[in-house]
Write an enzyme that holds these catalytic residues in place. Structure first.
Site, short mmCIF file in Angstrom:
data_model
loop_
_atom_site.label_atom_id
_atom_site.label_comp_id
_atom_site.label_asym_id
_atom_site.label_seq_id
_atom_site.Cartn_x
_atom_site.Cartn_y
_atom_site.Cartn_z
CG LEU A 61 -40.84 -64.49 -83.03
CD1 LEU A 61 -40.31 -64.85 -81.88
CD2 LEU A 61 -39.80 -65.01 -84.03
CE LYS A 62 -48.22 -57.76 -84.59
NZ LYS A 62 -47.36 -56.78 -85.02
CB ILE A 110 -47.21 -34.74 -94.74
CG1 ILE A 110 -45.83 -33.93 -94.32
CG2 ILE A 110 -46.79 -36.00 -95.75
CD1 ILE A 110 -45.63 -33.04 -95.63
N GLY A 111 -50.54 -34.96 -95.03
CA GLY A 111 -51.96 -35.59 -95.31
C GLY A 111 -52.78 -36.19 -94.32
CB SER A 112 -52.33 -39.18 -92.07
OG SER A 112 -50.71 -38.88 -91.85
NE ARG A 137 -50.19 -61.45 -88.05
CZ ARG A 137 -50.88 -60.46 -87.73
NH1 ARG A 137 -50.24 -59.43 -87.53
NH2 ARG A 137 -52.20 -60.61 -87.57
CG HIS A 191 -40.52 -40.77 -86.64
ND1 HIS A 191 -39.91 -39.65 -87.47
CD2 HIS A 191 -40.67 -42.02 -87.33
CE1 HIS A 191 -40.05 -40.19 -88.82
NE2 HIS A 191 -40.31 -41.39 -88.68
CD GLU A 206 -53.30 -39.37 -95.90
OE1 GLU A 206 -53.04 -40.73 -95.70
OE2 GLU A 206 -52.82 -38.58 -96.27
CE LYS A 261 -36.25 -50.59 -98.77
NZ LYS A 261 -37.63 -51.49 -98.50
#
Ligand code: GLN
Ligand code: ZN
Length: 777
Positions: free
Chosen positions: A18-19, A454-456, A16, A717, A507, A135
């Site tokens: 490039l990352k 929603i959970g976490s 990785r 977000h 979670e 996508k």
């Protein structure tokens, strides 16, 4: 003469590189030159690997710093006017502005590396939002969506590409350049003002012609033009435009390879064979049944490139089967046959041959990009010099395949028996929704507009550090357990103090919503380094689903029961659904996906029942990836939705009327699959809607979605704390299309990427919004 080539290679680097270079550059730790040097080093290495495997060309143009589609936006000078580029920016500044927006803010939906259609990509209300991401066909790779409008103009800026051709030539490599073809490029873009994208073709084509001529002059031997949209259901004017476009491009004089992949050509097959190009690439893995007709119809002077090695999956190729499939094709194509992976190798890890986390046997069953190059070499030699010349290689491949087929890790009679024993109505709840709803109302006594999440909850640095220490062996099991329980207790107390109605455990103990389950299920393996680019510098390491799936022991029950023991309010059990687990894994290719999905469903069903019998009255089964699994062609969609829906219902339906099943979906438009979503028959669905300002919900209203719905009232977000009045406004909008007695109040998605202070503040406002609406009733 048989030749070998690839449609594209992964660029992120085996380690990785490039990352890490990109992220250092974005943090200001290295300059443009240093970043470019890392990229050039990777290109040189990747080309050397391609040549070492005997490929007849190296692939140039596939190496994108961020994304190959945004590279075309810059190549053809069509960055949207809203970015206000003056020409004073460097190419890299322009690239990263398009890709990341201007005001940057770390944003990632779920922190798992998956991004999804419409994900905001580093932007806020005041800056310049980045290009949208979506996508790439049915892969988990996300490209940046070109933005077109009626005023879009093109200008050619070929220098970066020409430099890379020169770079490869200087290293002595024969070059094939890879580009997205003009029609796919326009198709993949988005028309901002309702402009007609196809109407831009005539303006764009001269620049493609110009570019092709420049590439030829620069020494490119071939140019590959990717037109994967030939595998879609295309409107007539789009398919018609191909002929006109390619007649023009043909005039540039460089041999063109038209590349199609991911899906059969069907009604476009004869068109693809007739276009004036020097060669055609077809996906022999996704559409093996078309090979014969393409071999017959493609004029004999043209090159046929057969995508014979699976570019989308990680299994070692059955070379004998490939040779058998290729022989009749060779007979028809005297001389002009090329062999390749089915599509770009971007979608597979670099290598799995030495992966430290995989056992020795499993490694022999797998093939990463490098191993696939080798498979091409063996196939070519077998066809050119006879199988004897590669007898040892073929024997190794055969032995690996035989060991996979015969392995008791792969085929488990107990799993087959359990599936066979499942009654045919195992995918139905015992009673219809209305009846269940009444039982559940009596049981839980929730107020109108019930609130939940929603959970976490935030995955804090402390949680991550504890997990890392535990994985290293520096933290004992008991101590790790204790640390997670402390986090759960904290989450429960916060929720009680905020006055939420249905709680979650948060979670804390989960790294990732698929990996967490895969690690506990039989049939899954995890590589140490099997990274695949998701977008930009983001990579995912999908689990390897290699064998029949079974659940040796409960996976979440102890955590859920502990969380429930801390509160009198209902605690929601939290599971990932079978379709999402399937969709985000590398899936076995030796049985239908539907069957693999049903096996996962059976394991989740057992977990749901165990939660129920341990006092958990509400269970959420997340299916954010349901929409992503849709086949590219309309024809396959109903069948997919049938088996996917059945898998969800198998997981969800083993419980009594009083157990409330929730599901959750996000990252996509769902309106076109509403009947299938309704057919899941979840008691409650929570969905992401706030970013569409509840527009998404209108579809649910119009369709008269029958069960309860929690439309997300704020975007998770961003760290921005939503105001109560904004959420009240959204809820009123929701109540206008869905009866209020069926509405829930919740955020768009899980909160794991957030920090506690903004999370508490946002939820406090959200609870206040619900109370306001309740008071009005
Ligand atoms: N339960 C998961 C969470 O809250 C759901 C994540 C998702 O939908 N991507 O994190
Ligand atoms: Zn979500």
């Amino acid at each position: 003469m048989i030749k070998t080539h690839i449609l594209g290679y992964p660029r992120i680097g085996a380690q990785r590189e490039l990352k890490f270079a990109l992220e250092r550059h974005w943090r200001g730790e290295i300059g443009q030159q240093e970043l470019e040097a890392v990229a050039a080093g990777l290109r040189a290495r990747h080309w050397a690997e391609q040549r070492a495997a005997g490929l007849d060309f190296v692939s140039v143009g596939d190496f994108a710093l961020y994304d190959q589609v945004v590279d075309h936006v810059l190549l053809f000078g069509c960055a949207p006017a809203r970015f206000g580029f003056t020409g004073a920016e460097t190419p890299l500044e322009r690239l990263f502005t398009l890709a990341r927006g201007v005001a940057t803010e770390a944003q990632d939906a779920c922190g798992c590396g998956h991004a999804h259609s419409g994900d905001a990509n580093g932007s806020d209300a005041h800056g310049k939002p980045a290009l949208e991401m979506t996508k790439w066909f049915d892969t988990n790779y996300h490209y940046l969506v070109p933005e077109f409008d009626a005023a879009t103009r093109f200008t050619l800026a070929p220098q970066r590409l020409l430099d890379q051709v020169a770079e490869a030539r200087a290293l002595g490599h024969p070059v094939k350049v890879t580009l997205v073809g003009p029609l796919s490029f326009l198709w993949l873009g988005k028309a901002k003002d309702g402009a007609d994208r196809l109407g831009l073709l005539d303006a764009l084509l001269p620049h493609y012609c110009d570019l092709l001529a420049r590439l030829k002059a620069a020494g490119a031997e071939w140019v590959q033009l990717d037109e994967p949209i030939l595998g879609l259901d295309l409107p007539g004017d789009w398919s018609l435009a191909f002929e006109r476009a390619y007649h023009l491009l043909h005039g540039a004089g460089v041999p063109l390879l038209l590349a199609t992949y991911f899906s059969p050509l069907q009604e476009h097959l004869s068109l693809a064979c007739k276009l004036p190009v020097a060669g055609l690439h077809v996906d022999g893995v996704r559409a093996p049944e078309e090979l014969r007709s393409v071999a017959d119809w493609l004029p004999p002077h043209k090159v046929l490139s057969v995508g014979i090695v699976d570019g989308r999956n990680i299994w070692r190729t059955d070379l004998d089967a490939c040779l058998a499939r290729l022989r009749p094709v060779i007979d028809r194509r005297a001389g002009n046959l090329w062999l390749a992976p089915s599509c770009s190798l971007l979608h597979v890890p670099f290598t799995l041959a030495h992966d430290a986390a995989l056992d020795a046997q499993l490694r022999t069953w797998l093939a990463g990009a490098r191993e696939k190059l080798d498979e091409l070499r063996i196939l070519k030699q077998a066809l050119t010099d006879g199988e004897q010349s590669v007898a040892a290689d073929l024997a190794t491949a055969r032995a690996a395949l035989a060991s996979r087929h015969a392995s008791p890790r792969v085929s488990r009679p107990d799993v087959a028996a359990a599936l066979a024993a499942l009654p045919s109505d195992a995918d139905r709840r015992a009673s219809p929704f209305a009846q269940r709803q009444a039982v559940q109302q009596a049981r839980f006594g929730l107020p109108a507009y019930p609130t939940t999440t929603i959970g976490s909850f935030p995955q804090t640095p402390a949680i991550r550090a504890a997990r890392a220490a535990w994985r290293r062996g520096d933290l004992a099991d008991a101590a790790y357990d204790q640390a997670m329980r402390t986090e759960i207790a904290h989450a429960v107390h916060v929720q009680e103090a905020l006055g939420l109605d249905v709680l979650v455990h948060g979670e804390a103990e989960r790294n990732d919503m698929v990996e967490y389950f895969g690690e506990q299920l039989d049939g899954f393996a995890f590589s140490a380094n099997g990274w695949v680019q998701s977008y930009g510098s983001r990579c995912v390491k999908p689990p390897v689903l290699y064998g029949d799936v079974a659940r040796p022991a409960p996976m979440t029950v102890a955590w859920a029961a502990y969380a429930q023991s801390l509160t009198r309010r209902p605690m929601k059990g939290m599971l990932t659904g079978p379709v999402t687990i399937l969709q985000w894994s590398f899936v076995r290719d030796d049985q239908p996906r539907a069957l693999t999905c049903a096996q996962i469903a059976l394991a989740i069903r057992a977990e749901v029942r165990d939660l129920e019998s341990n006092g958990i009255g509400i269970v959420q089964i997340d299916e954010p990836a349901l929409r992503e699994g849709l086949p590219l062609r309309r024809a396959g969609r109903d069948a997919y939705l049938d088996w996917a829906g059945r898998a969800f219902r198998i997981a969800a339906s083993g419980v009594g009327d009083g157990t409330q099943i929730h599901t959750h979906m996000c990252y996509a438009e769902f309106n076109d699959i509403l009947p299938a979503i309704a057919a899941l028959d979840a008691d409650v669905i929570t969905i992401e809607t706030s970013r569409s300002d509840m527009e998404l919900l209108a579809g649910f209203g119009a369709f008269a979605y029958p069960n309860e719905i929690g439309p997300g009232v704020y975007d998770i977000h961003s760290p921005r704390v939503p105001a109560t009045r904004d959420m009240v406004r959204l809820l009123r909008k929701a109540a206008a299309v869905v009866p209020a007695e069926r509405l829930w109040v919740n955020p768009d998605c899980g909160l794991k990427t957030r920090a506690w202070p903004e999370t508490e503040a946002a939820l406090r406002n959200m609870v206040a919004a619900a109370r306001l609406l309740r008071a009005e009733r």
